[in-house]
Design a protein around this motif. Structure first.
Motif, short mmCIF file in Angstrom:
data_model
loop_
_atom_site.label_atom_id
_atom_site.label_comp_id
_atom_site.label_asym_id
_atom_site.label_seq_id
_atom_site.Cartn_x
_atom_site.Cartn_y
_atom_site.Cartn_z
N HIS A 238 -1.17 0.31 -0.59
CA HIS A 238 -2.53 0.39 -1.12
C HIS A 238 -3.29 1.56 -0.51
O HIS A 238 -4.02 2.27 -1.21
CB HIS A 238 -3.27 -0.92 -0.87
N ALA B 150 -2.03 4.32 0.71
CA ALA B 150 -1.46 5.61 0.34
C ALA B 150 -1.69 5.94 -1.14
O ALA B 150 -2.05 7.08 -1.47
CB ALA B 150 0.04 5.62 0.63
N TRP B 151 -1.51 5.00 -2.05
CA TRP B 151 -1.57 5.29 -3.49
C TRP B 151 -2.46 4.33 -4.28
O TRP B 151 -2.37 4.27 -5.50
CB TRP B 151 -0.17 5.26 -4.08
N GLY C 227 0.34 1.95 -5.58
CA GLY C 227 1.21 1.74 -4.43
C GLY C 227 1.57 0.28 -4.24
O GLY C 227 2.70 -0.05 -3.88
#
Length: 148
Positions: free
Chosen positions: A22, A24-25, A29
């Motif tokens: 979450h 990171a992306w 993610g």
């Protein structure tokens, strides 16, 4: 109540993966991590079903060679791993639902391996081989000197 550290670590590891995905992306993610976990679960389910299908095609408690099974066994392997080695379900020797569970696999020569599983993991095992008949099989060959 017995708490297994491994279960706690797996849950914490999954939580860290979701949070990391979450951060990171974003929600993509989280979806990626969830897809990876589902793929991992499907791979293990496929392996489980393959082992069970092979085991269902053989007699209960049968193994090709008890000696080879004895050589391949290692402490703390799972019952599923032993079933994959033998390609057969073991013959249950302990009362149903009682710990430890004891299973036996017998080969065509009459040798057998009896394995004791505590909480689904191999704790100890024993192998038994029938003694040869006294029909000259135990005598030393004629060309070798006897040890006297």
């Amino acid at each position: 109540m017995k708490i297994h550290l491994r279960k706690i670590l797996v849950a914490l590891g999954l939580a860290v993966l979701f949070v990391g995905g979450h951060r990171a992306w974003g929600w993509g993610g989280v979806a990626l991590v969830a897809g990876g976990i589902v793929m991992w679960l499907l791979l293990h389910f496929n392996r489980f079903m393959t082992v069970m299908r092979r085991a269902s095609e053989r007699p209960l408690g049968y193994v090709d060679s008890a000696v080879m099974l004895n050589a391949k066994l290692r402490p703390r392997v799972s019952l599923l791993h032993v079933m994959a080695l033998t390609r057969a379900l073991g013959e249950l020797r302990s009362p149903q639902g009682q710990q430890p569970e004891v299973y036996r696999w017998t080969d065509p020569g009459g040798s057998w391996v009896e394995a004791e599983f505590a909480d689904g993991q191999l704790a100890r095992w024993t192998m038994w081989r029938p003694q040869p008949e006294d029909e000259g099989e135990t005598a030393a060959p004629a060309d070798m000197p006897s040890a006297s």
